[in-house]
Design a protein around this motif. Structure first.
Motif, PDB file in Angstrom:
ATOM      1  N   LEU A  62       0.962  -1.134  -0.071  1.00 17.29           N
ATOM      2  CA  LEU A  62      -0.098  -0.051   0.117  1.00 17.29           C
ATOM      3  C   LEU A  62       0.943   1.335  -0.076  1.00 17.29           C
ATOM      4  O   LEU A  62       0.557   2.154  -0.643  1.00 17.29           O
ATOM      5  CB  LEU A  62      -0.933  -0.125   1.158  1.00 17.29           C
ATOM      6  CG  LEU A  62      -2.158  -1.036   0.902  1.00 17.29           C
ATOM      7  CD1 LEU A  62      -2.830  -1.238   2.335  1.00 17.29           C
ATOM      8  CD2 LEU A  62      -3.248  -0.396   0.310  1.00 17.29           C
ATOM      9  N   ARG A  63       2.026   1.133   0.769  1.00 20.17           N
ATOM     10  CA  ARG A  63       2.842   2.376   0.733  1.00 20.17           C
ATOM     11  C   ARG A  63       3.542   2.555  -0.773  1.00 20.17           C
ATOM     12  O   ARG A  63       3.541   3.694  -1.088  1.00 20.17           O
ATOM     13  CB  ARG A  63       4.043   2.142   1.830  1.00 20.17           C
ATOM     14  CG  ARG A  63       3.571   2.553   3.268  1.00 20.17           C
ATOM     15  CD  ARG A  63       4.673   2.568   4.233  1.00 20.17           C
ATOM     16  NE  ARG A  63       5.103   1.315   4.506  1.00 20.17           N
ATOM     17  CZ  ARG A  63       4.754   0.476   5.464  1.00 20.17           C
ATOM     18  NH1 ARG A  63       3.796   0.901   6.374  1.00 20.17           N
ATOM     19  NH2 ARG A  63       5.501  -0.632   5.756  1.00 20.17           N
ATOM     20  N   GLU A  64       3.774   1.467  -1.282  1.00 16.25           N
ATOM     21  CA  GLU A  64       4.393   1.646  -2.590  1.00 16.25           C
ATOM     22  C   GLU A  64       3.156   2.194  -3.592  1.00 16.25           C
ATOM     23  O   GLU A  64       3.668   3.367  -4.501  1.00 16.25           O
ATOM     24  CB  GLU A  64       4.861  -0.015  -3.172  1.00 16.25           C
ATOM     25  CG  GLU A  64       6.199  -0.058  -2.908  1.00 16.25           C
ATOM     26  CD  GLU A  64       7.077   0.559  -3.535  1.00 16.25           C
ATOM     27  OE1 GLU A  64       7.570   1.707  -2.977  1.00 16.25           O
ATOM     28  OE2 GLU A  64       7.774   0.242  -4.799  1.00 16.25           O
ATOM     29  N   ALA A  65       2.140   1.887  -3.508  1.00 16.03           N
ATOM     30  CA  ALA A  65       0.950   2.158  -4.165  1.00 16.03           C
ATOM     31  C   ALA A  65       0.893   3.713  -4.079  1.00 16.03           C
ATOM     32  O   ALA A  65       0.684   4.632  -5.210  1.00 16.03           O
ATOM     33  CB  ALA A  65      -0.383   1.338  -4.003  1.00 16.03           C
ATOM     34  N   ARG A  66       0.913   4.085  -2.788  1.00 17.33           N
ATOM     35  CA  ARG A  66       1.066   5.497  -2.711  1.00 17.33           C
ATOM     36  C   ARG A  66       2.012   6.374  -3.212  1.00 17.33           C
ATOM     37  O   ARG A  66       1.981   7.244  -3.666  1.00 17.33           O
ATOM     38  CB  ARG A  66       1.013   5.610  -0.967  1.00 17.33           C
ATOM     39  CG  ARG A  66       0.524   7.197  -0.788  1.00 17.33           C
ATOM     40  CD  ARG A  66       0.247   7.112   0.940  1.00 17.33           C
ATOM     41  NE  ARG A  66      -0.088   8.598   1.248  1.00 17.33           N
ATOM     42  CZ  ARG A  66       0.948   9.566   1.417  1.00 17.33           C
ATOM     43  NH1 ARG A  66       1.903   9.464   1.213  1.00 17.33           N
ATOM     44  NH2 ARG A  66       0.133  10.813   1.784  1.00 17.33           N
ATOM     45  N   ARG A  67       3.260   5.933  -3.114  1.00 19.98           N
ATOM     46  CA  ARG A  67       4.340   6.455  -3.416  1.00 19.98           C
ATOM     47  C   ARG A  67       4.270   6.710  -5.043  1.00 19.98           C
ATOM     48  O   ARG A  67       4.687   7.908  -5.528  1.00 19.98           O
ATOM     49  CB  ARG A  67       5.711   5.428  -3.366  1.00 19.98           C
ATOM     50  CG  ARG A  67       6.946   6.181  -3.914  1.00 19.98           C
ATOM     51  CD  ARG A  67       8.167   5.063  -3.733  1.00 19.98           C
ATOM     52  NE  ARG A  67       7.897   4.038  -4.537  1.00 19.98           N
ATOM     53  CZ  ARG A  67       8.374   3.828  -5.782  1.00 19.98           C
ATOM     54  NH1 ARG A  67       8.512   5.026  -6.581  1.00 19.98           N
ATOM     55  NH2 ARG A  67       8.242   2.726  -6.515  1.00 19.98           N
ATOM     56  N   VAL A  68       3.844   5.782  -5.805  1.00 19.77           N
ATOM     57  CA  VAL A  68       3.602   5.972  -7.249  1.00 19.77           C
ATOM     58  C   VAL A  68       2.540   6.750  -7.564  1.00 19.77           C
ATOM     59  O   VAL A  68       2.179   7.096  -8.984  1.00 19.77           O
ATOM     60  CB  VAL A  68       3.456   4.643  -8.135  1.00 19.77           C
ATOM     61  CG1 VAL A  68       4.939   3.901  -7.617  1.00 19.77           C
ATOM     62  CG2 VAL A  68       2.468   3.796  -7.753  1.00 19.77           C
ATOM     63  N   LEU A  69       1.499   7.100  -6.813  1.00 19.90           N
ATOM     64  CA  LEU A  69       0.368   8.069  -7.111  1.00 19.90           C
ATOM     65  C   LEU A  69       0.804   9.472  -6.899  1.00 19.90           C
ATOM     66  O   LEU A  69       1.654  10.064  -6.241  1.00 19.90           O
ATOM     67  CB  LEU A  69      -0.706   7.891  -6.218  1.00 19.90           C
ATOM     68  CG  LEU A  69      -1.476   6.586  -6.359  1.00 19.90           C
ATOM     69  CD1 LEU A  69      -2.504   6.525  -5.048  1.00 19.90           C
ATOM     70  CD2 LEU A  69      -2.247   6.679  -7.519  1.00 19.90           C
ATOM     71  N   ALA A  70       0.365  10.133  -7.897  1.00 16.62           N
ATOM     72  CA  ALA A  70       0.715  11.709  -7.845  1.00 16.62           C
ATOM     73  C   ALA A  70      -0.225  12.436  -6.954  1.00 16.62           C
ATOM     74  O   ALA A  70      -1.348  11.637  -6.270  1.00 16.62           O
ATOM     75  CB  ALA A  70       0.053  12.246  -9.357  1.00 16.62           C
ATOM     76  N   PRO A  71       0.149  13.463  -6.263  1.00 14.98           N
ATOM     77  CA  PRO A  71      -0.691  14.080  -5.179  1.00 14.98           C
ATOM     78  C   PRO A  71      -2.342  13.974  -5.745  1.00 14.98           C
ATOM     79  O   PRO A  71      -2.517  14.365  -6.759  1.00 14.98           O
ATOM     80  CB  PRO A  71      -0.223  15.432  -5.074  1.00 14.98           C
ATOM     81  CG  PRO A  71       1.178  15.175  -5.383  1.00 14.98           C
ATOM     82  CD  PRO A  71       1.213  14.233  -6.618  1.00 14.98           C
ATOM     83  N   GLY A  72      -3.160  13.796  -4.805  1.00 10.52           N
ATOM     84  CA  GLY A  72      -4.708  13.648  -5.204  1.00 10.52           C
ATOM     85  C   GLY A  72      -5.077  12.186  -5.887  1.00 10.52           C
ATOM     86  O   GLY A  72      -6.133  12.038  -6.343  1.00 10.52           O
ATOM     87  N   GLY A  73      -3.943  11.446  -6.094  1.00 11.32           N
ATOM     88  CA  GLY A  73      -4.225  10.338  -6.946  1.00 11.32           C
ATOM     89  C   GLY A  73      -5.064   9.286  -6.210  1.00 11.32           C
ATOM     90  O   GLY A  73      -5.226   9.063  -4.765  1.00 11.32           O
ATOM     91  N   LEU A  74      -5.757   8.209  -6.901  1.00 10.84           N
ATOM     92  CA  LEU A  74      -6.837   7.722  -6.493  1.00 10.84           C
ATOM     93  C   LEU A  74      -6.352   6.191  -6.192  1.00 10.84           C
ATOM     94  O   LEU A  74      -5.930   5.420  -7.080  1.00 10.84           O
ATOM     95  CB  LEU A  74      -7.834   7.567  -7.199  1.00 10.84           C
ATOM     96  CG  LEU A  74      -9.393   6.833  -6.821  1.00 10.84           C
ATOM     97  CD1 LEU A  74      -9.894   7.182  -5.738  1.00 10.84           C
ATOM     98  CD2 LEU A  74     -10.166   7.046  -8.290  1.00 10.84           C
ATOM     99  N   LEU A  75      -6.460   5.460  -5.097  1.00  2.00           N
ATOM    100  CA  LEU A  75      -6.328   4.019  -4.684  1.00  2.00           C
ATOM    101  C   LEU A  75      -7.732   3.211  -4.905  1.00  2.00           C
ATOM    102  O   LEU A  75      -8.728   3.568  -4.171  1.00  2.00           O
ATOM    103  CB  LEU A  75      -5.758   4.020  -3.585  1.00  2.00           C
ATOM    104  CG  LEU A  75      -5.630   2.187  -3.410  1.00  2.00           C
ATOM    105  CD1 LEU A  75      -4.356   1.495  -3.999  1.00  2.00           C
ATOM    106  CD2 LEU A  75      -5.544   1.916  -1.759  1.00  2.00           C
TER     107      LEU A  75
END
Ligand SMILES: C[S@@+](CC[C@H](N)C(=O)[O-])C[C@H]1O[C@@H](n2cnc3c(N)ncnc32)[C@H](O)[C@@H]1O
Length: 229
Positions: free
Chosen positions: A120-133
């Protein structure tokens, strides 16, 4: 416990699971169709499908969808059938730069990880600010009509804990739950296949199906966790 992946040793079990759902899902759209429409509504353009398998999410997107959808998966066998672009990698070490995507999706995959939080931390890292999981999870009391012959094993990312785990990493979540008889298994062969798809050994599944009265409506319980970076 994490659900042991069998995708390279028994890809047919996974393919059977997809066929059973597509064939016996009654009057509801598939989870992949639902997620595809959420991605289109969100107006995102760069999407990472984590644990993409053979590309069910890509298949759910309209051919002209303005999405750049990349898949990442640990299984070389499943990736061979993915339309691409795709890359073989572990969800805990994504081979992408920071902030590369507008959305990250994990459909029924985080339950394979001993601890889903690093992924989940990796998913967050590759998301742009405001990006959606968007991450889906199955309830421990899914398919209650089959309880006399089978219960799902508890996993590390059941719908009961999934929102809290995502919240630990993303801070705030929204949760969509389902609890409805979405599948009808018309006969004992369908019950057997449904159980095999859920990791019941083939002989045991056939034996158990013999004790079930069909047609059998099956209540599906789970959730989709949504979070923003
Ligand atoms: C139940 S399948 C779901 C596949 C796909 N998301 C779908 O909905 O069709 C779980 C997927 O997660 C992948 N997977 C399991 N552990 C993984 C890991 N550590 N890193 C990346 N992918 C993994 C498996 O190879 C498999 O493709």
């Amino acid at each position: 416990m994490a659900l042991t992946p069998d995708y390279d040793s028994d890809p047919e079990r996974f393919r059977l699971a997809g066929r059973v759902t597509r064939k016996y899902l009654i009057g509801a759209r598939s989870l992949h169709d639902h997620i595809a429409s959420k991605l289109l509504d969100a107006g995102v353009s760069r999407v990472l499908d984590i644990g993409c398998g053979e590309g069910a999410l890509s298949a759910a997107l309209p051919a002209l969808a303005p999405l750049g959808l990349a898949g990442v998966d640990a299984s070389a066998t499943l990736l061979r059938a993915h339309p691409g672009p795709r890359v073989q990698a572990d969800a805990g070490r994504l081979p992408f730069r920071d902030e590369a995507f507008d959305a990250a999706v994990a459909v029924n995959m985080l339950y394979h990880l001993d601890d889903p939080r690093p992924a989940l931390r990796e998913a967050r890292r590759v998301l742009a600010p405001g990006g959606l999981l968007l991450a889906s999870a199955i309830c421990r009391n899914d398919s209650p009509e089959l309880a006399p012959v089978w219960r799902p094993e508890p996993t590390t990312f059941d719908a009961e804990e999934a929102p809290d785990l995502v919240c630990e990493v993303f801070g705030e979540v929204e949760v969509e739950r389902w609890d409805a008889p979405l599948i009808t298994l018309p006969d004992r062969a369908a019950v057997r296949d449904y159980l095999i798809a859920r990791h019941v050994p083939r002989a045991e599944a056939a034996e158990a199906a013999g004790h079930v009265r069909a047609p059998l409506p099956v209540t599906k319980r789970g959730c989709l966790v949504l979070a923003r970076r």
